[in-house]
Design a protein around this motif. Structure first.
Motif, PDB file in Angstrom:
ATOM      1  N   THR A  45       0.757  -1.167   0.071  1.00  0.00           N
ATOM      2  CA  THR A  45      -0.128   0.094  -0.319  1.00  0.00           C
ATOM      3  C   THR A  45       0.814   1.158  -0.002  1.00  0.00           C
ATOM      4  O   THR A  45       0.320   2.317  -0.380  1.00  0.00           O
ATOM      5  N   LYS A  46       2.024   1.197   0.454  1.00  0.00           N
ATOM      6  CA  LYS A  46       2.864   2.155   0.544  1.00  0.00           C
ATOM      7  C   LYS A  46       4.166   2.315  -0.830  1.00  0.00           C
ATOM      8  O   LYS A  46       4.908   3.104  -0.713  1.00  0.00           O
ATOM      9  N   GLY A  47       3.903   1.276  -1.636  1.00  0.00           N
ATOM     10  CA  GLY A  47       4.729   1.243  -2.611  1.00  0.00           C
ATOM     11  C   GLY A  47       6.115   0.499  -2.163  1.00  0.00           C
ATOM     12  O   GLY A  47       7.214   0.816  -3.065  1.00  0.00           O
ATOM     13  N   GLY A  48       6.388   0.072  -1.105  1.00  0.00           N
ATOM     14  CA  GLY A  48       7.541  -0.424  -0.637  1.00  0.00           C
ATOM     15  C   GLY A  48       7.918  -2.028  -1.120  1.00  0.00           C
ATOM     16  O   GLY A  48       6.934  -2.477  -1.580  1.00  0.00           O
ATOM     17  N   ARG A  49       8.709  -2.602  -0.693  1.00  0.00           N
ATOM     18  CA  ARG A  49       9.017  -3.958  -1.328  1.00  0.00           C
ATOM     19  C   ARG A  49       9.640  -4.763   0.152  1.00  0.00           C
ATOM     20  O   ARG A  49      10.490  -4.243   0.943  1.00  0.00           O
ATOM     21  N   ILE A  50       9.201  -5.875   0.129  1.00  0.00           N
ATOM     22  CA  ILE A  50       9.525  -6.745   1.387  1.00  0.00           C
ATOM     23  C   ILE A  50      10.675  -7.596   1.056  1.00  0.00           C
ATOM     24  O   ILE A  50      10.932  -8.012  -0.092  1.00  0.00           O
ATOM     25  N   VAL A  51      11.605  -7.755   2.124  1.00  0.00           N
ATOM     26  CA  VAL A  51      12.960  -8.566   1.759  1.00  0.00           C
ATOM     27  C   VAL A  51      12.370  -9.927   2.593  1.00  0.00           C
ATOM     28  O   VAL A  51      12.469 -10.142   3.533  1.00  0.00           O
ATOM     29  N   PRO A  52      12.632 -10.871   1.592  1.00  0.00           N
ATOM     30  CA  PRO A  52      12.362 -12.326   1.951  1.00  0.00           C
ATOM     31  C   PRO A  52      13.456 -12.896   2.883  1.00  0.00           C
ATOM     32  O   PRO A  52      14.328 -12.540   3.109  1.00  0.00           O
ATOM     33  N   THR A  53      12.667 -13.689   3.926  1.00  0.00           N
ATOM     34  CA  THR A  53      13.682 -14.627   4.649  1.00  0.00           C
ATOM     35  C   THR A  53      13.614 -16.062   4.261  1.00  0.00           C
ATOM     36  O   THR A  53      12.708 -16.685   4.111  1.00  0.00           O
ATOM     37  N   SER A  54      15.002 -16.497   4.446  1.00  0.00           N
ATOM     38  CA  SER A  54      15.290 -18.161   4.260  1.00  0.00           C
ATOM     39  C   SER A  54      15.917 -18.702   5.503  1.00  0.00           C
ATOM     40  O   SER A  54      16.734 -18.250   6.075  1.00  0.00           O
TER      41      SER A  54
END
Length: 811
Positions: A326-335
């Motif tokens: 909604t804020k135009g951001g990007r999530i950093v995935p976790t492994s």
């Protein structure tokens, strides 16, 4: 509710209810939203896998264009229970709601029996679920056309109701005519207010001025709001009104009888109706999960049976991802990977680096997976946990007189007594909120307790003691959250195998804190802590260098792979061009030979000799084809290995001089034609009777007549003429067969599809209406078997929905 529910007391901390709210946004009816609200994790592996299979099949159904509308479906369970009460009668609107849900259930049953042919997964779990919906044709027929959309009974509800309502309308007209005549007489003397007939208390009355009331003999039924007008029922219409009231009472009695009959019928089918309602609720849950999985790029979690494995590749917290979107951001995935003896993970690093998010992601995805919900990750493999236990957040409680530390200790004590080797334990900021030295010792002791318990455990901390514990203890893995020291911003990346540096003094120095304070702080660090901090700083610097080298090598490898693919594609393209050229050459030589063989047979007058020559020619042609095919195959093989040994002498006879107007004989059809236009050096346009065709030069056997030869010779040479009937180009792309029988509609659709196919249309639409679905089912079954049809699907609701069928034609 699922069988064997999971103990998930930590679900509020892990925001499982917020996840259910997110899922509820994908359901359009109270029925489905209620099922989602009851969704809970389970320890029954069979139930979980069935849920996953249902979601997978519905996701595929949506992918191929399948649609089903759940909007407006209510939970009618209470209405069904009410119908079972002796003497109870449901209201007309309530019966309408029951019929609406059952009509939608019958519609889904038809879809489940004939799923889209384009689906690439087996339709087994959904078919088994849908089998609970019985054939409702007879049940629905009893209610068909009896209830109007506004919730009232139609005249066709019963013959008696229709008769009574006709009598009521007749009686109303008689009263109105009688009153109008009476009004006209009174109007001459100015007694009435106006010539208007109205109704008060189900009786027809007329308005009379208050001062003229005594001049009208009758019963007063009220006055206007101003008090200047009264409403009088004249004596001469009292009996007529009494008869109308009697008919209205009779109508209500008949309506009550009909409602009792309809309620009884619902009661008789109560179990069938409730089973259908439960199936629709479950289906909408699966539709919601499938749409959620599509939006968040989810996968179904695997559950290892041989050994416990917790593997999450590029996992994402769905609620955090929604907020960032909604804020135009990007999530950093976790492994994360924990398997075998490695069952405990210690995450360290600076504040706001993502430690808590990593814990919550693992916990929420575990609850989602055991609820049969796809998880947002590239790959997920999890054990079936018997409990998910978390100590995350600030538990300070004034009411219970508990400090933050006390609340943490109380919660961890509960977890330590509850956890088993099949549990998942999540501990955030272990050892915080107390003396650092004592907190570190306590944190190591707690971590060791859960390691000995054998449960899967993920811990976040700042204590150096736990970093050392993770490096020196078998079965424990260190991990670090990333931090960019240049920008003083967390990267939120989780690195497995190395401890993280808290970097508090370094961050303070870069933020401009007084250098004297920074130096004093460093001097106060113990030797061990200073050495560990310096070691971690060097380690992370080297890791950044290695990561940069890895990315450069990965880029180079990608470029090499791309170049390799390009060269391979060019080689295949060159080989295909040579193969095509040789095939063309072979066909031309064979066509030339066949032509000369036919000419030789035609030249022989003796029939027996002609037959002998013809058979001999056929044998020679077959032998020649075999020889050329063997040579062709060997040439292709030779080319593929780099040894091209094509036969340069196998060339067809080619006529060199051809001009416009020449009459030529063609090898392909054995008939003469007139050259009307030279397309290029090796292609011509030839007219044979009324037909024009484009030919290659090697298809010309000979020039029969040159331009300028005599007309008589030209006429003989041309032989027979050929004519083609053009297909009508104005073929519609839609047909309407509403109101037709199945046989009539099938015949019309068959002709329509054939014409559309011949006209080159790729997509047409058949409008057949919804009704009871008989015509729709018959036509779709016929179209799916039609040789010209590639695919059959239902269009969106705004293009006809269940009342139409879209047909994709083969091209």
């Amino acid at each position: 509710m699922p069988p064997q529910p999971l103990s998930h007391a930590s679900a509020p901390v892990l925001e499982f209810e917020a996840l259910r709210d997110l899922l509820r946004g994908y359901a359009s009816s109270p029925l489905g939203q209620g099922r989602i609200a009851a969704l809970a994790p389970s320890t029954d592996t069979g139930w979980i896998e069935t849920q996953q299979q249902l979601t997978t099949e519905i996701h595929e159904f949506l992918r191929v264009g399948g649609r089903f509308d759940f909007a407006g479906l209510l939970d009618i369970s209470k209405l069904v229970d009410k119908s079972r009460i002796a003497g109870a009668a449901l209201e007309t609107a309530e019966i309408r709601d029951v019929v609406l849900v059952m009509d939608r259930a019958a519609e889904w049953r038809e879809i489940a029996l004939s799923p889209p042919a384009a689906m690439r997964v087996e339709w087994s779990a959904v078919a088994a679920l849908s089998a609970a919906i019985a054939d409702l044709t007879e049940f629905l027929r009893a209610f068909r056309n009896k209830i109007l959309p506004d919730g009232t009974l139609d005249d066709r509800a019963s013959p008696e109701l229709a008769r009574i309502r006709r009598e009521i309308e007749k009686q109303k007209r008689a009263i109105q005519e009688s009153l109008r005549g009476y009004l006209r007489r009174l109007a001459e003397g100015g007694t009435v207010q106006d010539e208007l007939v109205t109704i008060r208390g189900e009786r027809f009355v007329i308005p009379v001025k208050i001062e003229q009331k005594r001049r009208v003999q009758g019963v007063v039924h009220g006055a206007s709001s101003s008090g200047q007008t009264v409403f009088v029922e004249p004596l001469e219409t009292i009996e007529q009104n009494n008869e109308l009231v009697r008919l209205l009472d009779e109508e209500q009695a008949e309506i009550h009888r009909i409602l009792l009959e309809m309620t009884r019928r619902i009661s008789e089918h109560a179990d069938t109706i409730l089973a259908a309602v439960d199936t629709l609720a479950e289906l909408e849950l699966q539709f919601a999960k499938a749409r959620f999985a599509e939006d968040y790029n989810c996968v179904a979690a695997g559950f290892g049976r041989a050994e416990a494995r917790l593997i999450l590749h590029h996992a994402r917290h769905p609620l955090l991802e929604r907020n960032l979107k909604t804020k135009g951001g990007r999530i950093v995935p976790t492994s994360i990977e924990l398997e075998g003896e490695r069952r405990e993970l210690v995450i360290t690093g600076p504040n706001t680096g993502g430690k808590t998010v990593a814990l919550k992601t693992v916990g929420l995805l575990a609850l989602m997976a055991q609820s049969g919900v796809p998880v947002p990750a590239d790959r997920a493999e999890l054990p079936v946990f018997d409990a998910v236990l978390a100590d995350i957040g600030d538990y300070q409680s004034i009411e219970q007189n508990l400090s933050t530390f006390s609340a943490h200790v109380t919660n961890i004590d509960f977890i330590s007594r509850t956890a088993t080797p099949r549990s998942l334990v999540l501990l955030d900021e272990l050892g915080a909120a107390t003396d650092p030295e004592e907190g570190a010792a306590l944190a190591v002791a707690i971590a060791e307790h859960f390691r000995r318990t054998g449960c899967m455990c993920v811990i976040s901390t700042h204590h150096t003691s736990l970093k050392v514990y993770g490096a020196n203890t078998p079965g424990v893995v260190n991990a670090a959250v990333g931090f960019d020291e240049a920008t003083l911003q967390p990267t939120y990346e989780l690195r497995i195998g190395v401890p993280g540096a808290s970097a508090g003094i370094n961050i303070a120095q870069r933020l401009g804190l007084n250098p004297a304070i920074i130096e004093s702080a460093r001097s106060r660090l113990g030797t061990q802590a200073r050495d560990v901090g310096q070691f971690l700083d060097r380690l992370h610097a080297e890791l950044r260098t290695v990561e940069g080298d890895r990315l450069r090598l990965q880029t180079r490898e990608t470029e090499l792979e791309r170049e390799k693919t390009r060269l391979a594609a060019e080689g295949r393209k060159e080989q295909q061009a040579k193969v095509k050229e040789m095939e063309k050459k072979l066909e031309s030589v064979l066509r030339d030979f066949e032509y000369h063989a036919r000419e030789a047979v035609n030249a022989i007058q003796d029939r027996a000799a002609a037959q002998k020559v013809s058979k001999d020619a056929e044998r020679r042609i077959a032998k020649l084809r075999r020889e050329f095919r063997e040579q062709f195959d060997s040439t292709v093989v030779a080319h593929s290995t780099g040894a091209d040994r094509g036969d340069p002498h196998a060339q067809p006879q080619v006529v060199k001089h051809v001009s416009e107007g020449d009459t030529v004989k063609l090898k392909s059809v054995g008939r003469p034609g007139v050259v009307t236009r030279r397309v290029d050096d090796n292609h011509f346009e030839v007219e044979i009777g009324a037909m024009k065709m484009k030919i290659a030069r090697d298809d010309i056997a000979e020039v029969v007549i040159r331009t300028g030869d005599s007309p008589v010779k030209a006429a003989r040479a041309r032989g027979i003429s050929v004519s083609l009937e053009q297909e009508d180009a104005s073929v519609p792309s839609e047909i309407n067969v509403i109101g037709r029988t199945v046989d009539e509609a099938t015949t019309e659709v068959e002709k329509f599809v054939d014409r559309a196919f011949l006209a080159g249309l790729s997509r047409v639409r058949v409008v057949h209406g919804s009704g009871m679905g008989i015509l729709r089912k018959a036509l779709r079954q016929y179209l799916q078997k039609h040789p010209h049809v590639a695919a059959v699907s239902e269009p969106p609701q705004n293009e006809g929905g269940g009342g139409a069928t879209v047909v994709e034609l083969r091209v």
